[in-house]
Design a protein around this motif. Structure first.
Motif, PDB file in Angstrom:
ATOM      1  N   GLU A 127     -12.284 -54.597 -15.176  1.00 27.09           N
ATOM      2  CA  GLU A 127     -12.628 -53.230 -14.754  1.00 27.09           C
ATOM      3  C   GLU A 127     -11.432 -52.323 -15.060  1.00 27.09           C
ATOM      4  O   GLU A 127     -10.294 -52.677 -14.757  1.00 27.09           O
ATOM      5  N   ILE A 128     -11.727 -51.169 -15.642  1.00 28.43           N
ATOM      6  CA  ILE A 128     -10.642 -50.261 -16.040  1.00 28.43           C
ATOM      7  C   ILE A 128     -10.316 -49.253 -14.939  1.00 28.43           C
ATOM      8  O   ILE A 128      -9.220 -48.685 -14.914  1.00 28.43           O
ATOM      9  N   ARG A 176     -12.629 -48.898  -8.450  1.00 30.28           N
ATOM     10  CA  ARG A 176     -13.728 -49.859  -8.553  1.00 30.28           C
ATOM     11  C   ARG A 176     -13.192 -51.294  -8.539  1.00 30.28           C
ATOM     12  O   ARG A 176     -13.812 -52.189  -7.962  1.00 30.28           O
ATOM     13  N   THR A 209      -7.881 -53.693 -16.238  1.00 30.80           N
ATOM     14  CA  THR A 209      -7.353 -53.362 -17.568  1.00 30.80           C
ATOM     15  C   THR A 209      -8.488 -52.898 -18.484  1.00 30.80           C
ATOM     16  O   THR A 209      -9.645 -52.868 -18.092  1.00 30.80           O
ATOM     17  N   ASP A 210      -8.132 -52.553 -19.711  1.00 30.13           N
ATOM     18  CA  ASP A 210      -9.111 -52.121 -20.709  1.00 30.13           C
ATOM     19  C   ASP A 210      -9.732 -53.355 -21.383  1.00 30.13           C
ATOM     20  O   ASP A 210      -9.034 -54.133 -22.032  1.00 30.13           O
ATOM     21  N   ALA A 211     -11.035 -53.497 -21.206  1.00 26.80           N
ATOM     22  CA  ALA A 211     -11.735 -54.652 -21.787  1.00 26.80           C
ATOM     23  C   ALA A 211     -11.670 -54.660 -23.311  1.00 26.80           C
ATOM     24  O   ALA A 211     -11.774 -55.731 -23.921  1.00 26.80           O
ATOM     25  N   HIS A 212     -11.478 -53.499 -23.927  1.00 24.34           N
ATOM     26  CA  HIS A 212     -11.395 -53.464 -25.396  1.00 24.34           C
ATOM     27  C   HIS A 212     -10.273 -54.385 -25.877  1.00 24.34           C
ATOM     28  O   HIS A 212     -10.401 -55.040 -26.905  1.00 24.34           O
ATOM     29  N   ASP A 255     -21.523 -54.994 -19.145  1.00 20.70           N
ATOM     30  CA  ASP A 255     -22.133 -53.849 -18.447  1.00 20.70           C
ATOM     31  C   ASP A 255     -21.173 -52.660 -18.435  1.00 20.70           C
ATOM     32  O   ASP A 255     -21.209 -51.832 -17.545  1.00 20.70           O
ATOM     33  N   ALA A 256     -20.298 -52.601 -19.427  1.00 15.57           N
ATOM     34  CA  ALA A 256     -19.315 -51.512 -19.456  1.00 15.57           C
ATOM     35  C   ALA A 256     -19.768 -50.448 -20.459  1.00 15.57           C
ATOM     36  O   ALA A 256     -20.931 -50.038 -20.441  1.00 15.57           O
TER      37      ALA A 256
HETATM   38  C1  SAM Z   1     -22.338 -49.556 -15.038  1.00 18.61           C
HETATM   39  S1  SAM Z   1     -20.782 -49.876 -14.296  1.00 18.61           S
HETATM   40  C2  SAM Z   1     -21.003 -51.576 -13.850  1.00 18.61           C
HETATM   41  C3  SAM Z   1     -20.050 -52.062 -12.839  1.00 18.61           C
HETATM   42  C4  SAM Z   1     -20.367 -53.459 -12.282  1.00 18.61           C
HETATM   43  N1  SAM Z   1     -20.932 -54.337 -13.287  1.00 18.61           N
HETATM   44  C5  SAM Z   1     -21.297 -53.327 -11.126  1.00 18.61           C
HETATM   45  O1  SAM Z   1     -22.434 -53.804 -11.225  1.00 18.61           O
HETATM   46  O2  SAM Z   1     -20.888 -52.782 -10.110  1.00 18.61           O
HETATM   47  C6  SAM Z   1     -19.727 -49.916 -15.721  1.00 18.61           C
HETATM   48  C7  SAM Z   1     -18.289 -50.183 -15.401  1.00 18.61           C
HETATM   49  O3  SAM Z   1     -17.587 -50.413 -16.617  1.00 18.61           O
HETATM   50  C8  SAM Z   1     -16.280 -49.896 -16.473  1.00 18.61           C
HETATM   51  N2  SAM Z   1     -15.697 -49.723 -17.815  1.00 18.61           N
HETATM   52  C9  SAM Z   1     -16.039 -48.797 -18.747  1.00 18.61           C
HETATM   53  N3  SAM Z   1     -15.282 -48.928 -19.851  1.00 18.61           N
HETATM   54  C10 SAM Z   1     -14.458 -49.988 -19.615  1.00 18.61           C
HETATM   55  C11 SAM Z   1     -13.425 -50.613 -20.377  1.00 18.61           C
HETATM   56  N4  SAM Z   1     -13.111 -50.194 -21.622  1.00 18.61           N
HETATM   57  N5  SAM Z   1     -12.773 -51.659 -19.835  1.00 18.61           N
HETATM   58  C12 SAM Z   1     -13.092 -52.101 -18.592  1.00 18.61           C
HETATM   59  N6  SAM Z   1     -14.055 -51.547 -17.814  1.00 18.61           N
HETATM   60  C13 SAM Z   1     -14.718 -50.490 -18.325  1.00 18.61           C
HETATM   61  C14 SAM Z   1     -16.475 -48.607 -15.692  1.00 18.61           C
HETATM   62  O4  SAM Z   1     -15.293 -48.185 -15.068  1.00 18.61           O
HETATM   63  C15 SAM Z   1     -17.586 -49.013 -14.717  1.00 18.61           C
HETATM   64  O5  SAM Z   1     -17.071 -49.430 -13.490  1.00 18.61           O
END
Ligand code: SAM
Length: 130
Positions: free
Chosen positions: A6-7, A11, A33-36, A52-53
């Motif tokens: 989670e970035i 959250r 951290t950044d999942a990328h 799901d990001a």
């Molecule tokens: C639709 S939410 C889903 C969160 C979690 N799966 C849930 O059900 O509560 C998408 C999440 O992806 C995270 N996110 C977006 N881009 C990201 C990245 N590059 N690296 C890590 N997390 C990321 C957002 O901050 C957000 O909390």
């Protein structure tokens, strides 16, 4: 062990608190951290992946994970339904899944947002056992 990424700090903290409350903290490696970057670095192997990001990066997540997905393993992605005019990388992601040999994909539409479920099959065809 489950790894989550989670970035967003708030959250991430909430997720860790929820895991503690549920008594599951020891089973989850929750990274802030950044999942990328991290998805590329994680070694695997993985049995199951849930994405799901950021949808525009789905194809890249898949490309980075696929070599580390076990045979028989499963890659899933949320919000792949095109029904509500979603674009933003989903079409490209789904087209890519179709182009990968030995990968069997179904789209579950029980929830309107749609979840893709892709199984990695054996790389070699089994010999005919007549
Ligand atoms: C639709 S939410 C889903 C969160 C979690 N799966 C849930 O059900 O509560 C998408 C999440 O992806 C995270 N996110 C977006 N881009 C990201 C990245 N590059 N690296 C890590 N997390 C990321 C957002 O901050 C957000 O909390």
């Amino acid at each position: 062990m489950v790894t989550t990424i989670e970035i967003d700090e708030g959250r991430h903290k909430q997720a860790v608190a929820n895991l503690k409350e549920a008594g599951l903290r020891h089973y989850v490696d929750a990274r802030l951290t950044d999942a990328h970057e991290l998805v590329r670095q994680l070694k695997g192997p993985f049995d199951f992946v849930f994405s799901d990001a950021d949808k525009e990066w789905y194809k890249n997540y898949f490309v980075d994970v696929y070599p580390k997905l076990k045979i028989g393993g499963c890659f899933t992605a949320h919000n792949v339904s095109m029904r509500r005019g979603r674009g933003g990388g989903i079409r490209e992601f789904l087209d890519h899944l179709e182009s990968v040999p030995h990968l069997e994909t179904t789209i579950n539409t029980d929830s309107r947002s749609g979840i893709s479920i892709s199984y990695k099959g054996p790389l070699e065809k089994k010999p005919d056992t007549k």
